[in-house]
Design an enzyme around this catalytic site. Structure first.
Site, PDB file in Angstrom:
ATOM      1  N   ASP A 179       0.848  -1.189   0.000  1.00  0.00           N
ATOM      2  CA  ASP A 179       0.000   0.000   0.000  1.00  0.00           C
ATOM      3  C   ASP A 179       0.882   1.237   0.000  1.00  0.00           C
ATOM      4  O   ASP A 179       1.966   1.242   0.579  1.00  0.00           O
ATOM      5  CB  ASP A 179      -0.895   0.031   1.251  1.00  0.00           C
ATOM      6  CG  ASP A 179      -1.981   1.084   1.127  1.00  0.00           C
ATOM      7  OD1 ASP A 179      -3.025   0.799   0.509  1.00  0.00           O
ATOM      8  OD2 ASP A 179      -1.788   2.210   1.628  1.00  0.00           O
ATOM      9  N   ILE A 202      -0.111   8.885   1.651  1.00  0.00           N
ATOM     10  CA  ILE A 202       0.559  10.035   2.265  1.00  0.00           C
ATOM     11  C   ILE A 202       0.051  10.181   3.698  1.00  0.00           C
ATOM     12  O   ILE A 202      -1.161  10.164   3.924  1.00  0.00           O
ATOM     13  CB  ILE A 202       0.276  11.310   1.444  1.00  0.00           C
ATOM     14  CG1 ILE A 202       0.904  11.184   0.047  1.00  0.00           C
ATOM     15  CG2 ILE A 202       0.807  12.550   2.166  1.00  0.00           C
ATOM     16  CD1 ILE A 202       0.527  12.283  -0.926  1.00  0.00           C
ATOM     17  N   HIS A 203       0.963  10.280   4.652  1.00  0.00           N
ATOM     18  CA  HIS A 203       0.588  10.419   6.061  1.00  0.00           C
ATOM     19  C   HIS A 203       1.277  11.623   6.688  1.00  0.00           C
ATOM     20  O   HIS A 203       2.229  12.168   6.134  1.00  0.00           O
ATOM     21  CB  HIS A 203       0.957   9.151   6.846  1.00  0.00           C
ATOM     22  CG  HIS A 203       0.066   7.982   6.544  1.00  0.00           C
ATOM     23  ND1 HIS A 203      -1.135   7.786   7.175  1.00  0.00           N
ATOM     24  CD2 HIS A 203       0.207   6.962   5.677  1.00  0.00           C
ATOM     25  CE1 HIS A 203      -1.698   6.691   6.695  1.00  0.00           C
ATOM     26  NE2 HIS A 203      -0.907   6.171   5.784  1.00  0.00           N
ATOM     27  N   ARG A 204       0.782  11.987   7.864  1.00  0.00           N
ATOM     28  CA  ARG A 204       1.332  13.122   8.614  1.00  0.00           C
ATOM     29  C   ARG A 204       2.575  12.656   9.376  1.00  0.00           C
ATOM     30  O   ARG A 204       2.475  11.852  10.293  1.00  0.00           O
ATOM     31  CB  ARG A 204       0.241  13.606   9.571  1.00  0.00           C
ATOM     32  CG  ARG A 204       0.493  14.895  10.263  1.00  0.00           C
ATOM     33  CD  ARG A 204      -0.819  15.412  10.845  1.00  0.00           C
ATOM     34  NE  ARG A 204      -0.899  15.233  12.287  1.00  0.00           N
ATOM     35  CZ  ARG A 204      -2.002  15.468  13.010  1.00  0.00           C
ATOM     36  NH1 ARG A 204      -3.116  15.860  12.410  1.00  0.00           N
ATOM     37  NH2 ARG A 204      -1.996  15.298  14.315  1.00  0.00           N
ATOM     38  N   GLU A 248      -4.035  21.579   8.745  1.00  0.00           N
ATOM     39  CA  GLU A 248      -4.629  20.453   8.013  1.00  0.00           C
ATOM     40  C   GLU A 248      -5.599  20.957   6.937  1.00  0.00           C
ATOM     41  O   GLU A 248      -5.982  22.125   6.923  1.00  0.00           O
ATOM     42  CB  GLU A 248      -5.374  19.542   8.996  1.00  0.00           C
ATOM     43  CG  GLU A 248      -4.451  18.714   9.881  1.00  0.00           C
ATOM     44  CD  GLU A 248      -3.885  17.489   9.145  1.00  0.00           C
ATOM     45  OE1 GLU A 248      -4.103  17.370   7.927  1.00  0.00           O
ATOM     46  OE2 GLU A 248      -3.240  16.665   9.814  1.00  0.00           O
TER      47      GLU A 248
HETATM   48 MN    MN Z   1      -4.886   1.713   0.181  1.00  0.00          MN
END
Ligand code: MN
Length: 491
Positions: free
Chosen positions: A164, A167-169, A287
């Site tokens: 997978d 994009i994450h923080r 955000e």
């Molecule tokens: Mn996914």
């Protein structure tokens, strides 16, 4: 498209050929609050504090404290530019992405000598290794921390081998530590929990500065891309060839071979950190809904093993509440709604726009065609399908096909002349939406039992089928205006 785009550099080079799409500055800028403060005025748009504007992408060639590095911001901060970069008319981007989901092309693996992201290698075991010096991660507001905002996080399910990318923080917490915030249910967190249960660290690569097609594809969510669907294959379809991946130097995972930077690390089992442990402000970062998110008291931690990058690397960043988020999140949202409504109501939904005011997630405008009497009421069915196609969607505005859904003035015209509040508002309270909407709290409304639960609402601004003939827009004579003012209508 004349230029082949397969990484950030080729995308920026292509933008240089289009007037008004890219500006650069050699004046020194501080990644601490200044770069984002400047770009807010240049081209952030979206949900940032006014004044702001739609504008060019921007490259900072002189980044304080980071000699030799550059920062690119706002690459996708306009729908027109996203269209240029994906070789598609802006209005059709949702269709391009929908088609790409159904014709995926898997990534390919290239050797290290074919991977520019590994031109320069820094190992965490080396003396003086410090990600805060290696990576010019901007701090977007003074009460935030330094965040990697455009990090393509890539991991593998330890049981199934599924992969997978999302994009994450990511907040830089120390010389070799990064905190990672997961919105509940995210696929990489499902993998992480399996590793944690087994007491093992999870290898994770973070690729920064890549082909914009990858950044948009990575923002798909279920059910369009269910657990196990590698979103990189959507980017492969957009470009007509698989995304190039490379084996990481230290960890057992792959990364995007043509990235500017790659962070190699491991999510540690049973370790949690307070997100604002360095700033102590109670805040995380600005955000997409336009507010600075609250810090999370205990989130997973990545132990960094290596940082690799290109020579003269370009750090890519975005402002959470900007048009860039609208396009990255919103175009996949449109694709998901188009995909589901086309299956259930073929021929009725002409287009969808994930409106900028909802950051691409909270609001969709659906252009619905009523062709025959039985289509009356199906516009509301289309709205219900949209909520199913994208669970974080909160508001749907339904308009007829003579309304320009990308023109908010025209959408509000429909709200004024084709809508009555007592019969055309449909509320569905008590549904889980997205946790970053600050109005979704029990204190805000008695119908909300938990933070993140919301009232989904449909605004039906379509004309009842039987009344259509009374709602014809004034018919002006069709002419070619170029005959009178050619300078305004150049072909
Ligand atoms: Mn996914």
């Amino acid at each position: 498209m004349t230029t082949k785009i397969n990484d950030l550099r080729s995308a920026l080079d292509y933008l240089r050929t289009i007037p008004g799409q890219l500006v650069e500055t050699n004046v020194e800028a501080d990644p601490r609050a200044e770069i984002s403060g400047i770009y807010r005025y240049v081209g952030a748009k979206g949900t940032v504090k006014r004044p702001t504007r739609l504008g060019p992408a921007m490259i900072f060639n002189n980044v304080k404290g980071h000699p030799g590095a550059k920062v690119a911001i706002g690459v996708l901060s306009s729908r027109a530019r996203a269209g240029h970069l994906l070789g598609c008319e802006p209005e059709k981007l949702g269709f391009l992405l929908k088609d790409s989901v159904s014709t995926p092309i898997a990534p390919v693996v290239v050797s290290a000598d074919q991977a520019p992201c590994q031109e320069v290698v820094h190992l965490a075991t080396e003396e003086g290794f410090d990600i805060r010096k290696l990576i010019p991660a901007p701090t977007n507001t003074e009460d935030a921390g330094p965040y990697v905002t455009m990090g393509l996080c890539y991991g593998t399910d330890p049981e199934t081998g599924d992969t997978d990318i999302t994009i994450h923080r990511l907040c830089l917490q120390g010389k070799d530590e990064i905190s990672m915030y997961f919105v509940p249910g995210r696929h990489l967190d499902v993998f992480r929990q399996k590793y944690e249960k087994a007491g093992k660290p999870m290898p994770i690569s973070i690729s920064i500065g890549v082909d914009p097609a990858i950044e948009i594809a990575a923002c798909f969510e279920p059910p369009t891309t269910p657990l196990g669907f590698n979103e990189l294959s959507i980017a492969g379809s957009i470009r007509g060839e698989g995304v190039q991946m490379v084996q990481c130097k230290i960890i057992n995972e792959k990364a995007i071979a043509r990235a500017e930077y790659v962070i190699e690390g491991e999510l540690l089992p049973d370790v949690r950190v307070r997100e604002d442990q360095n700033s102590n402000t109670g805040k995380a970062m600005p955000e997409f809904p336009g507010y600075t998110g609250a810090m999370k008291p205990a989130i997973p931690l990545i132990k960094v093993k290596a940082v690799t990058h290109r020579r003269d690397p370009i750090m890519q960043s975005c402002i959470g509440p900007s048009e860039e988020h609208v396009n990255m999140a919103g175009i996949p949202t449109e694709a998901s709604i188009l995909g589901m409504t086309e299956k259930a109501l073929p021929g009725n939904v002409k287009n969808v726009y994930a409106h900028c005011s909802g950051g691409g997630k909270y609001m969709a405008v659906i252009q619905f065609v009523k062709k025959a009497p039985p289509d009356e009421g199906r516009q509301r069915q289309a709205a219900l399908l949209a909520f199913s196609a994208f669970s974080e969607l909160k508001h749907v505005i339904l308009v007829d096909d003579d309304v320009d859904l990308f023109d908010t003035d025209d959408v509000l015209w429909a709200l004024n002349t084709r809508f009555q509040g007592d019969v055309d508002v449909i509320t569905i309270p008590g549904v889980r939406c997205h946790p970053l909407d600050p109005s979704q709290s029990p204190e805000f409304s008695p119908s909300i039992r938990d933070v993140g639960i919301s009232c989904k609402t449909i605004f039906d601004c379509t004309v009842p089928f039987g009344l259509k003939e009374h709602f014809q827009r004034s018919k002006f004579k069709e002419v070619d205006p170029a005959k009178w003012v050619p300078e305004l209508f150049k072909k």
